[in-house]
Each structure stands twice: as C-alpha cells, then as structure tokens.
Design a protein around this motif. Structure first.
Motif, PDB file in Angstrom:
ATOM      1  N   ARG A  10       0.848  -1.201   0.000  1.00 27.63           N
ATOM      2  CA  ARG A  10       0.000   0.000   0.000  1.00 27.63           C
ATOM      3  C   ARG A  10       0.886   1.255   0.000  1.00 27.63           C
ATOM      4  N   CYS A  11       0.644   2.195   0.914  1.00 28.86           N
ATOM      5  CA  CYS A  11       1.277   3.533   0.793  1.00 28.86           C
ATOM      6  C   CYS A  11       2.792   3.506   0.953  1.00 28.86           C
ATOM      7  N   ALA A  12       3.323   2.561   1.721  1.00 34.65           N
ATOM      8  CA  ALA A  12       4.774   2.495   1.889  1.00 34.65           C
ATOM      9  C   ALA A  12       5.383   1.513   0.896  1.00 34.65           C
ATOM     10  N   GLY A  13       4.804   0.307   0.815  1.00 34.78           N
ATOM     11  CA  GLY A  13       5.451  -0.770   0.064  1.00 34.78           C
ATOM     12  C   GLY A  13       5.445  -0.576  -1.436  1.00 34.78           C
ATOM     13  N   VAL A  30       4.953  -8.266  -2.283  1.00 31.20           N
ATOM     14  CA  VAL A  30       3.882  -9.224  -1.967  1.00 31.20           C
ATOM     15  C   VAL A  30       2.882  -8.603  -1.001  1.00 31.20           C
ATOM     16  N   ASP A  31       1.634  -9.021  -1.140  1.00 37.01           N
ATOM     17  CA  ASP A  31       0.599  -8.590  -0.189  1.00 37.01           C
ATOM     18  C   ASP A  31      -0.427  -9.702  -0.083  1.00 37.01           C
ATOM     19  N   ARG A  32      -0.924  -9.910   1.124  1.00 37.40           N
ATOM     20  CA  ARG A  32      -1.943 -10.955   1.274  1.00 37.40           C
ATOM     21  C   ARG A  32      -3.279 -10.487   0.695  1.00 37.40           C
ATOM     22  N   THR A  42      -8.964   6.946   6.733  1.00 37.27           N
ATOM     23  CA  THR A  42      -9.429   8.090   5.956  1.00 37.27           C
ATOM     24  C   THR A  42      -8.275   8.448   5.019  1.00 37.27           C
ATOM     25  N   HIS A  43      -8.395   9.505   4.254  1.00 37.16           N
ATOM     26  CA  HIS A  43      -7.431   9.544   3.148  1.00 37.16           C
ATOM     27  C   HIS A  43      -6.874  10.903   2.815  1.00 37.16           C
ATOM     28  N   PHE A  44      -6.692  11.735   3.825  1.00 37.89           N
ATOM     29  CA  PHE A  44      -6.194  13.066   3.508  1.00 37.89           C
ATOM     30  C   PHE A  44      -4.690  13.033   3.246  1.00 37.89           C
ATOM     31  N   ALA A 121      -2.437 -11.679  -2.948  1.00 34.09           N
ATOM     32  CA  ALA A 121      -2.945 -12.870  -2.250  1.00 34.09           C
ATOM     33  C   ALA A 121      -1.809 -13.783  -1.812  1.00 34.09           C
ATOM     34  N   PHE A 122      -0.701 -13.180  -1.423  1.00 35.31           N
ATOM     35  CA  PHE A 122       0.460 -13.942  -0.935  1.00 35.31           C
ATOM     36  C   PHE A 122       0.694 -13.530   0.521  1.00 35.31           C
ATOM     37  N   THR A 123       0.557 -14.492   1.424  1.00 33.77           N
ATOM     38  CA  THR A 123       0.721 -14.203   2.855  1.00 33.77           C
ATOM     39  C   THR A 123       2.112 -14.616   3.312  1.00 33.77           C
ATOM     40  N   GLY A 262     -14.695   2.158  10.969  1.00 29.10           N
ATOM     41  CA  GLY A 262     -13.975   2.732  12.108  1.00 29.10           C
ATOM     42  C   GLY A 262     -13.089   1.732  12.796  1.00 29.10           C
ATOM     43  N   THR A 263     -12.352   2.234  13.760  1.00 30.50           N
ATOM     44  CA  THR A 263     -11.441   1.383  14.507  1.00 30.50           C
ATOM     45  C   THR A 263     -11.054   2.033  15.832  1.00 30.50           C
ATOM     46  N   GLY A 264     -10.731   1.189  16.785  1.00 30.34           N
ATOM     47  CA  GLY A 264     -10.140   1.661  18.038  1.00 30.34           C
ATOM     48  C   GLY A 264      -8.704   1.192  18.140  1.00 30.34           C
ATOM     49  N   ALA A 281       9.183   0.155   6.726  1.00 31.07           N
ATOM     50  CA  ALA A 281       8.721   1.413   6.129  1.00 31.07           C
ATOM     51  C   ALA A 281       7.255   1.625   6.483  1.00 31.07           C
ATOM     52  N   GLY A 282       6.833   2.881   6.535  1.00 32.33           N
ATOM     53  CA  GLY A 282       5.435   3.206   6.804  1.00 32.33           C
ATOM     54  C   GLY A 282       5.030   2.842   8.225  1.00 32.33           C
ATOM     55  N   ASP A 283       3.746   2.453   8.362  1.00 33.74           N
ATOM     56  CA  ASP A 283       3.210   2.170   9.698  1.00 33.74           C
ATOM     57  C   ASP A 283       3.961   1.064  10.422  1.00 33.74           C
ATOM     58  N   ALA A 293      -3.565  13.309  10.387  1.00 34.24           N
ATOM     59  CA  ALA A 293      -3.554  12.758   9.019  1.00 34.24           C
ATOM     60  C   ALA A 293      -2.159  12.762   8.386  1.00 34.24           C
ATOM     61  N   GLN A 294      -1.206  12.174   9.098  1.00 34.60           N
ATOM     62  CA  GLN A 294       0.170  12.206   8.591  1.00 34.60           C
ATOM     63  C   GLN A 294       0.603  10.908   7.900  1.00 34.60           C
ATOM     64  N   GLY A 295      -0.122   9.791   8.143  1.00 38.84           N
ATOM     65  CA  GLY A 295       0.413   8.464   7.827  1.00 38.84           C
ATOM     66  C   GLY A 295       0.760   8.232   6.365  1.00 38.84           C
TER      67      GLY A 295
HETATM   68  C1  LIG Z   1      -8.892   5.492  11.178  1.00 39.06           C
HETATM   69  C2  LIG Z   1      -7.648   5.914  10.438  1.00 39.06           C
HETATM   70  C3  LIG Z   1      -7.678   7.065   9.676  1.00 39.06           C
HETATM   71  C4  LIG Z   1      -6.525   7.472   8.995  1.00 39.06           C
HETATM   72  N1  LIG Z   1      -6.573   8.620   8.258  1.00 39.06           N
HETATM   73  C5  LIG Z   1      -5.479   9.047   7.594  1.00 39.06           C
HETATM   74  C6  LIG Z   1      -5.509  10.218   6.791  1.00 39.06           C
HETATM   75  O1  LIG Z   1      -6.536  10.895   6.637  1.00 39.06           O
HETATM   76  N2  LIG Z   1      -4.353  10.603   6.181  1.00 39.06           N
HETATM   77  C7  LIG Z   1      -3.198   9.912   6.337  1.00 39.06           C
HETATM   78  O2  LIG Z   1      -2.168  10.330   5.789  1.00 39.06           O
HETATM   79  N3  LIG Z   1      -3.147   8.767   7.059  1.00 39.06           N
HETATM   80  C8  LIG Z   1      -4.255   8.320   7.688  1.00 39.06           C
HETATM   81  N4  LIG Z   1      -4.204   7.174   8.409  1.00 39.06           N
HETATM   82  C9  LIG Z   1      -2.951   6.423   8.461  1.00 39.06           C
HETATM   83  C10 LIG Z   1      -2.746   5.619   7.171  1.00 39.06           C
HETATM   84  O3  LIG Z   1      -3.852   4.782   6.949  1.00 39.06           O
HETATM   85  C11 LIG Z   1      -1.487   4.764   7.298  1.00 39.06           C
HETATM   86  O4  LIG Z   1      -0.437   5.539   7.812  1.00 39.06           O
HETATM   87  C12 LIG Z   1      -1.078   4.166   5.965  1.00 39.06           C
HETATM   88  O5  LIG Z   1      -2.059   3.293   5.484  1.00 39.06           O
HETATM   89  C13 LIG Z   1       0.235   3.407   6.121  1.00 39.06           C
HETATM   90  O6  LIG Z   1       0.486   2.672   4.946  1.00 39.06           O
HETATM   91  P1  LIG Z   1       1.390   1.365   5.016  1.00 39.06           P
HETATM   92  O7  LIG Z   1       1.626   0.993   3.594  1.00 39.06           O
HETATM   93  O8  LIG Z   1       2.545   1.593   5.911  1.00 39.06           O
HETATM   94  O9  LIG Z   1       0.515   0.262   5.762  1.00 39.06           O
HETATM   95  P2  LIG Z   1      -0.912  -0.348   5.413  1.00 39.06           P
HETATM   96  O10 LIG Z   1      -1.750   0.615   4.672  1.00 39.06           O
HETATM   97  O11 LIG Z   1      -1.432  -0.869   6.720  1.00 39.06           O
HETATM   98  O12 LIG Z   1      -0.603  -1.578   4.448  1.00 39.06           O
HETATM   99  C14 LIG Z   1       0.016  -2.727   4.915  1.00 39.06           C
HETATM  100  C15 LIG Z   1      -0.205  -3.858   3.905  1.00 39.06           C
HETATM  101  O13 LIG Z   1       0.563  -4.986   4.352  1.00 39.06           O
HETATM  102  C16 LIG Z   1      -0.170  -6.165   4.072  1.00 39.06           C
HETATM  103  N5  LIG Z   1       0.303  -7.218   4.981  1.00 39.06           N
HETATM  104  C17 LIG Z   1       0.328  -7.169   6.331  1.00 39.06           C
HETATM  105  N6  LIG Z   1       0.835  -8.312   6.823  1.00 39.06           N
HETATM  106  C18 LIG Z   1       1.124  -9.106   5.756  1.00 39.06           C
HETATM  107  C19 LIG Z   1       1.649 -10.415   5.619  1.00 39.06           C
HETATM  108  N7  LIG Z   1       1.997 -11.151   6.697  1.00 39.06           N
HETATM  109  N8  LIG Z   1       1.800 -10.919   4.371  1.00 39.06           N
HETATM  110  C20 LIG Z   1       1.459 -10.186   3.271  1.00 39.06           C
HETATM  111  N9  LIG Z   1       0.958  -8.941   3.352  1.00 39.06           N
HETATM  112  C21 LIG Z   1       0.796  -8.413   4.567  1.00 39.06           C
HETATM  113  C22 LIG Z   1      -1.614  -5.773   4.328  1.00 39.06           C
HETATM  114  O14 LIG Z   1      -2.500  -6.630   3.627  1.00 39.06           O
HETATM  115  C23 LIG Z   1      -1.652  -4.329   3.814  1.00 39.06           C
HETATM  116  O15 LIG Z   1      -2.098  -4.273   2.465  1.00 39.06           O
HETATM  117  C24 LIG Z   1      -5.335   6.720   9.100  1.00 39.06           C
HETATM  118  C25 LIG Z   1      -5.315   5.560   9.860  1.00 39.06           C
HETATM  119  C26 LIG Z   1      -6.457   5.142  10.505  1.00 39.06           C
HETATM  120  C27 LIG Z   1      -6.417   3.885  11.322  1.00 39.06           C
END
Ligand SMILES: Cc1cc2nc3c(=O)[nH]c(=O)nc-3n(C[C@H](O)[C@H](O)[C@H](O)COP(=O)(O)OP(=O)(O)OC[C@H]3O[C@@H](n4cnc5c(N)ncnc54)[C@H](O)[C@@H]3O)c2cc1C
Length: 403
Positions: A10-13, A30-32, A42-44, A121-123, A262-264, A281-283, A293-295
């Motif tokens: 997603r946003c990092a990978g 790869v992504d599952r 959300t998506h700002f 679809a690769f875990t 939503g989520t907690g 990288a990323g989260d 909204a930094q993620g």
């Molecule tokens: C409620 C909420 C609102 C948000 N709003 C905003 C916003 O408005 N603006 C903003 O900038 N950020 C926002 N964020 C943060 C943003 O969503 C994240 O920072 C961003 O998605 C990080 O991207 P990422 O690629 O690091 O991780 P993710 O988007 O979490 O992607 C991780 C990927 O890894 C895959 N994966 C995980 N484990 C495995 C495995 N074992 N094998 C294969 N694949 C795997 C998952 O399927 C997923 O596709 C919000 C977050 C939340 C929770």
C-alpha cells in the motif's frame, strides 16, 4: 534471489518497490490482499505527500481519477474559525482526499509498471535467516503450499501489526497509549464548504471531498469511549456532528451513502526500522493517531528515504547498515515534532490557554495562519512556527490589530 522483497503493497510498500525497480533492482512486492481493495483509513494527503506523487510522475494520474484538489483548510475553534492555505513544497500546495481503494491500486500499478514483480494474495508467514541475518521470506499463495524466497533485504511495509517487525524483534520507543478511536462514512450532496478540522472537548470532526462527488465525514472520540460508540455508531456520530450547528447543517442537508467504518486500534509508537538484512517502512516502523492525518504522506517519504538508503548500500556508496542508520535518523528527525503535536491534539482536550491566545492572535493574520496550516501540512517546521520569537511576533501583531 531478489535484491529486495517488500512485504505490504500500500502507501509504503508500493512506492518503495516502484523506486527500487526504477533504480534497476530486482524487487518482489507481496501482499496478502488483492487489489483494488479498501483499508480502514481516511485519506487526507498533505502537500508533502502530493509532492512525492508529483515527483514520481503520479500526480496527473491521481487528478485523472477525478479526486478534487483541496486548496484551503479551516480550523473551527468554536468561538472563531481560522482558514489558510499551506505554503507550497516544490510548488505543490494542493491536497487531496483520495479513496484508498483508488490510491492504493494506483500505487501498486506504478510499482508493477516500474518492473517490480507483484504477488497479490500472498501471505508471508515468517522470515528466513542465516547467522542472525535475514535472508528471505516464507509464505504461500492463497490455498498454496509454503515456499521460501530469498533476497538481499526484506522490507516490512506490512502495517502497524507488522509480522516483519515482530519476527526481527524491532525495538519500540516513544510508545504512548491508544488515545482516540475513529468512525467515518461518505455523504453525497453536501453543499460546498472548506475542508475543516473542528475540535471540541472530547471530539474532533473533519470533512473533506473525495471521489464521485462524495465527502468523507470523520469523527474521533477518546479511546475509552470506543465500546460505547461502537454499540450505536449512528447515534454517537450524529450527536457529535450536532455539537457544531454549521457542520450539522452541512451534513444533514446531504445523504449518507455507505456504512460507517472505524477502529479503536490506533497505537502510537516508533520502531527501530532496520537491522541485518531487514528494514521497516510506513506504519510498520512508525504509527500514530490519525488526528493530524500524517500516515500516508509519512509512508511516501519513508519509501523515498529508504529507497535511497538501500541504493547507497547496494551500490557500494556506503555500508548498507550505515545508510539505513541515516534513514532512521532522517525519519525520526522529520517525525518527532509532528508526533508530539499529534499526541497533544489526540488528547481531544481543549487547547491550553496559551494556544487559545495564539489562535486568537491569528484571526487577522492570514500569512501566519497559512503557516499554521503549514505545520500540519509539513511545509513549515513546527519548532520554527512555535519558537518564542515567532509566537512573540504573532502575539504583538494580534494585540496591535485588536487595538
Ligand atoms: C482510522 C484511520 C484514519 C486514517 N486517516 C489518515 C488520513 O486521513 N491521512 C493519512 O495520511 N493517514 C491516515 N491514516 C494512516 C494511514 O492509513 C497509514 O499511515 C497508511 O495506510 C500506512 O500505509 P502502510 O503501507 O505503511 O501500511 P498499510 O496501509 O497498513 O498496508 C500494509 C499492507 O501490508 C499487508 N500485509 C500485512 N501483513 C502481511 C503479511 N503477513 N503478508 C502479506 N501482506 C501483509 C496488508 O495486507 C496491507 O495491504 C489513518 C489511519 C487510521 C487507522
């Protein structure tokens, strides 16, 4: 044997894979999940993130999806409102709120076009190692047998519950408790209005336009209220919206067209993002409350810094771990001020008196209001804006304007 295996697309990978592939490296992403698919987020995207898309040649593609640009941000403080446009970065000042189902697929396609091999679809179920050094991944396609795949580096871009981080035991620091929970949905036919953050004691509300003529309407609550909110989301959501008559009029004049999401599950932490044969990288490496909204923008920039570090290591310009340590330093240097600001806002407490005075002094100061918005946008350094000298100047000008 790959140069890099990136777990999570997603946003990092996906950007990281795209950048490494463009540099000529052999990358497996790869992504599952399969794409297009949504994500609870959300998506700002602030100008720092939009600037990345622009430099990567992807901004026109995002525009072509029909997502409207946002040029101004409102901050509704109850007694008064501020509104400004963040100073640009590399001439980019616009912001967007693209649906993740659109954005993430666009990023994945860009990685594939750059030459990264993509396995959906690769875990990933584990990592392989030799003498303490990560050498690859173990995993399987949906319903398939487990295989091992080797790479010079494995990057966990696999989100906040990163399997890569857990497997290597990446150390956590600056950990704070979960502070908020968040619910959002999509409305059609809302009247035109400025994208606005509306903090109220114990609540934060935000609206912004997204694809298909829709607006996303977002509400944040203290984490302690998660079970109560979840038990009747619509009631809590609309009661919250009704706290602000202007927002209530806007939202109630439209129609909700999707369920609530939503989520907690919103932890706050940093993780050491590298070691022998692995990086994050990323989260996976740094997660924080979404109230600022930094993620997404952070994930984009981390992808760039990490791609540069891996290139420096692989090309022999620097020892790899030294380059990765520099990536760690740059990430934290950028992240720390906004992390602290985010933690302050995530309390959902009213701003302290000195902040309220500062906001009030900005009412007739559009230039500094733009720069305040720039602190959220990442285009004005937070320590510079909140320095005693700058705050002193704003307060004097505010006092003079008030007569
Ligand atoms: C409620 C909420 C609102 C948000 N709003 C905003 C916003 O408005 N603006 C903003 O900038 N950020 C926002 N964020 C943060 C943003 O969503 C994240 O920072 C961003 O998605 C990080 O991207 P990422 O690629 O690091 O991780 P993710 O988007 O979490 O992607 C991780 C990927 O890894 C895959 N994966 C995980 N484990 C495995 C495995 N074992 N094998 C294969 N694949 C795997 C998952 O399927 C997923 O596709 C919000 C977050 C939340 C929770």
């Amino acid at each position: 044997m790959y140069d890099a295996i990136v777990v999570g697309a997603r946003c990092a990978g996906s950007p990281l894979s795209m950048l490494l592939a463009r540099m000529g490296y052999k990358v497996l992403l790869v992504d599952r999940a399969t794409f297009p698919s949504d994500s609870i987020s959300t998506h700002f995207v602030w100008p720092t993130g939009v600037d990345c898309l622009n430099r990567w040649g992807l901004l026109d593609r995002l525009r072509a999806t029909g997502c409207p640009p946002v040029h101004r941000i409102g901050i509704d403080l109850g007694a008064f409102q501020l509104e400004g446009a963040p100073p640009p970065i590399n001439s980019v000042a616009e912001m967007y709120g693209p649906r993740r189902i659109v954005l993430d697929k666009m990023l994945l396609d860009a990685a594939a076009e750059a030459g990264a091999e993509v396995e959906e679809a690769f875990t990933v179920t584990g990592l392989t190692s030799t003498d303490g050094r990560i050498t690859g991944i173990r995993g399987h396609e949906r319903g398939g047998a487990e295989t091992e795949i080797r790479a010079k580096i494995v990057v966990g871009a696999d989100g906040r519950h990163s399997l890569v981080a857990a497997t290597v035991g990446a150390g956590e620091y600056n950990v704070r408790p979960v502070m908020t929970c968040c619910y959002y949905s999509y409305w059609k036919n809302l009247p035109p209005h400025v994208s606005t953050m509306r903090p109220r004691p114990g609540r934060l509300m935000v609206t912004t336009p997204t694809h298909d003529g829709l607006h996303i309407v977002i509400t944040l609550y203290p984490a302690a209220e998660f079970d109560a909110v979840k038990s009747d989301i619509d009631c809590h959501f609309m009661d919250t919206i009704d706290l602000v008559p202007e927002l209530s009029n806007i939202v109630r004049s439209g129609e909700r067209v999707e369920r609530y999401y939503g989520t907690g599950d919103i932890p706050n932490f940093f993780r050491k993002p590298y070691g022998d044969g692995w990086a994050l990288a990323g989260d996976a490496g740094y997660h924080k409350d979404p109230c600022t909204a930094q993620g997404i923008s952070d994930a984009f920039r981390a992808a760039e810094w990490l791609a540069d570090a891996i290139h420096a290591g692989f090309s022999g310009a620097r020892p790899l771990n030294e380059a990765l340590a520099e990536y760690h330093r740059i990430r934290d240097e950028h992240a720390m001020p906004v992390y602290e600001m985010t933690m302050g806002l995530a309390t959902l407490d009213p701003p302290p008196p000195e902040m309220q005075a500062l906001y009030a002094a900005l009412i007739h100061n559009p230039a500094e209001t733009d720069r305040l918005v720039g602190t959220f946008a990442g285009t004005v350094p937070i320590p510079e804006f909140f320095s005693p000298e700058n705050v002193g100047r704003i307060m004097s000008k505010g006092a003079a304007a008030a007569g």
